[in-house]
Design a protein around this motif. Structure first.
Motif, short mmCIF file in Angstrom:
data_model
loop_
_atom_site.label_atom_id
_atom_site.label_comp_id
_atom_site.label_asym_id
_atom_site.label_seq_id
_atom_site.Cartn_x
_atom_site.Cartn_y
_atom_site.Cartn_z
N LEU A 29 60.60 30.08 45.10
CA LEU A 29 60.56 31.32 45.87
C LEU A 29 59.13 31.67 46.27
CD1 LEU A 29 63.01 33.66 43.93
CD2 LEU A 29 63.31 32.85 46.27
N THR A 33 53.19 37.97 55.89
CA THR A 33 54.35 38.84 55.98
C THR A 33 55.62 38.17 55.48
OG1 THR A 33 55.86 40.00 57.46
CG2 THR A 33 54.58 38.23 58.43
N HIS A 34 56.34 38.87 54.66
CA HIS A 34 57.61 38.33 54.17
C HIS A 34 58.67 38.35 55.26
CE1 HIS A 34 59.57 42.37 53.11
NE2 HIS A 34 58.67 42.53 54.03
N THR A 35 58.51 39.22 56.25
CA THR A 35 59.57 39.30 57.26
C THR A 35 59.51 38.11 58.21
OG1 THR A 35 58.21 40.68 58.68
CG2 THR A 35 59.73 41.81 57.21
N ALA A 84 63.74 32.45 55.32
CA ALA A 84 64.93 32.93 54.59
C ALA A 84 65.40 34.27 55.15
CB ALA A 84 64.61 33.07 53.11
N ASP A 85 64.53 34.96 55.88
CA ASP A 85 64.92 36.25 56.43
C ASP A 85 65.62 36.12 57.77
OD1 ASP A 85 64.01 37.88 54.41
OD2 ASP A 85 61.96 37.77 55.17
N ARG A 86 65.70 34.93 58.29
CA ARG A 86 66.27 34.76 59.63
C ARG A 86 67.72 34.35 59.60
NH1 ARG A 86 61.73 31.47 60.89
NH2 ARG A 86 59.92 32.75 61.38
N ARG A 87 68.27 34.20 58.38
CA ARG A 87 69.66 33.76 58.33
C ARG A 87 70.61 34.75 58.98
NH1 ARG A 87 69.41 32.15 52.19
NH2 ARG A 87 68.21 34.06 52.34
N HIS A 143 59.43 35.23 57.00
CA HIS A 143 59.91 34.14 56.19
C HIS A 143 61.22 33.56 56.73
CE1 HIS A 143 61.59 32.03 52.80
NE2 HIS A 143 60.33 31.81 52.53
N LEU A 148 57.02 31.59 50.11
CA LEU A 148 56.29 32.72 50.70
C LEU A 148 54.84 32.38 51.01
CD1 LEU A 148 57.49 35.81 48.69
CD2 LEU A 148 57.80 35.39 51.12
#
Lengths: 231, 231
Positions: free
Chosen positions: B210, B222-224, B228-231, B226, B214
């Protein structure tokens, strides 16, 4: 009846705010739910007006939409406060919005002592709810069973205890609305891995005298009224 | 030279804010430091102007004073952000204020990646500082030794890591400025006693994949962003 948003339109998670709101009850959840990026869900902070509002810290906050702008959110999540919650419970614009938005919301939540505002809207009678421990008695007086937990679900009601407990509850919600790994990333990114300098403390662990002091009659609604703060 | 406030005048702990600030880096500390009630110390949120500022969440915040209003605070504590920190480091009004206020402040601090802004003002060269782990490399590139700790003191500099770490650092500061019991009461009142639903996670504990995800080059700010945030 308000029409539900169609698929692909944003599904709004609305956080109503009011004078004196506790910003941690709001900001912890909003920080976790930033990670809804890439889903149909989006957070919004709503108020009676979009004017700056004082909080119970040195910060002022500004809602980005009015109650009228967001009449039928997917979720309604009410942050708590200290003494200002008592005024909020008697604020007809706020309580009226909470009642009408909750009527169609799939999820109704609260953090801190926000459950008192849900109770003032008549939404929690006979239910179990979490809330800041210092407000447990008042919640019970309004016909709600206080849950001694960080957060609790009862039907479509998701209520959290005070301050940081809203973070725990929203991590669980994020996992449901997006994925477990999204919740883990949010937790990791916000470094939610405390090392408080005096060790862990809770109303049921640590020094029991500390919690007892805060629960003195007439003092339960604010820590700043605490005698230890007057030294 | 600006005159020091005389005894009995409020000793201000100033938190400068800017467009895109991470509200948790600000609100965690402000919540802890509410418990300065009854002392000569008081927090204030300052900005170039007192207009609403967007944050990196759905919330807008409003400074209650300008930089010019608070030229010589007792303490200066700079909250971090995500990508907005890069713009903040090039913001002359902000960096100029940080430099001049720091010149006379007894304590200079930062939370999140706010240490990058202190570094941009030339204040941390050769020092050890904590900062959000995702920004460790950038901090080191500016001549600062990144401390892999929740918070660290080096002389009059008190720097914290990201998000919740600012709470840990401010509990220690509150204990120093007021009392250990005041810090314990603040911690108890804000229910800073996590039960994250997927257990504890840190860059060095929990699932190492994890944290590695990142830290991908070009994504660290930025985590946004990432994947994994685009699923």
């Amino acid at each position: 009846m308000t029409a539900r948003p169609r698929r692909r339109e944003p599904q709004l998670l609305a956080f109503p705010v009011y004078r004196g709101v506790t910003p941690l009850d709001l900001v912890g959840p909003l920080t976790v739910l930033r990670n809804l990026t890439g889903t149909a869900y989006r957070t919004v902070v709503v108020g009676a007006r979009t004017d700056p509002l004082p909080t119970d810290t040195a910060l002022q906050v500004v809602p980005t939409a009015t109650f009228a702008d967001v009449p039928a959110p997917f979720a309604l999540i009410v942050p708590g406060s200290g003494p200002a919650t008592q005024a909020a419970m008697a604020d007809e614009a706020l309580v009226g919005y909470v009642r009408s938005a909750a009527a169609t919301a799939r999820l109704v939540g609260a953090t801190g002592n926000g459950a008192l505002i849900l109770a003032a809207a008549g939404l929690l009678t006979g239910r179990r709810a979490a809330a800041h421990w210092a407000h447990a008695e008042q919640l019970e007086e309004s016909g709600v069973t206080w849950a001694r937990e960080r957060w609790v679900e009862d039907g479509r009601f998701l209520t959290a205890a005070g301050g940081a407990a809203g973070i725990d509850a929203m991590l669980a919600l994020l996992a449901r609305l997006k994925s477990r790994s999204a919740a883990q990333l949010a937790q990791l990114f916000m470094e939610y891995d405390p090392e408080p300098p005096f060790g862990p403390l809770g109303p049921d662990r640590g020094d029991p005298e500390l919690a007892a002091l805060l629960r003195q009659p007439g003092r339960r609604t604010t820590h700043t009224d605490h005698p230890a703060d007057r030294r």
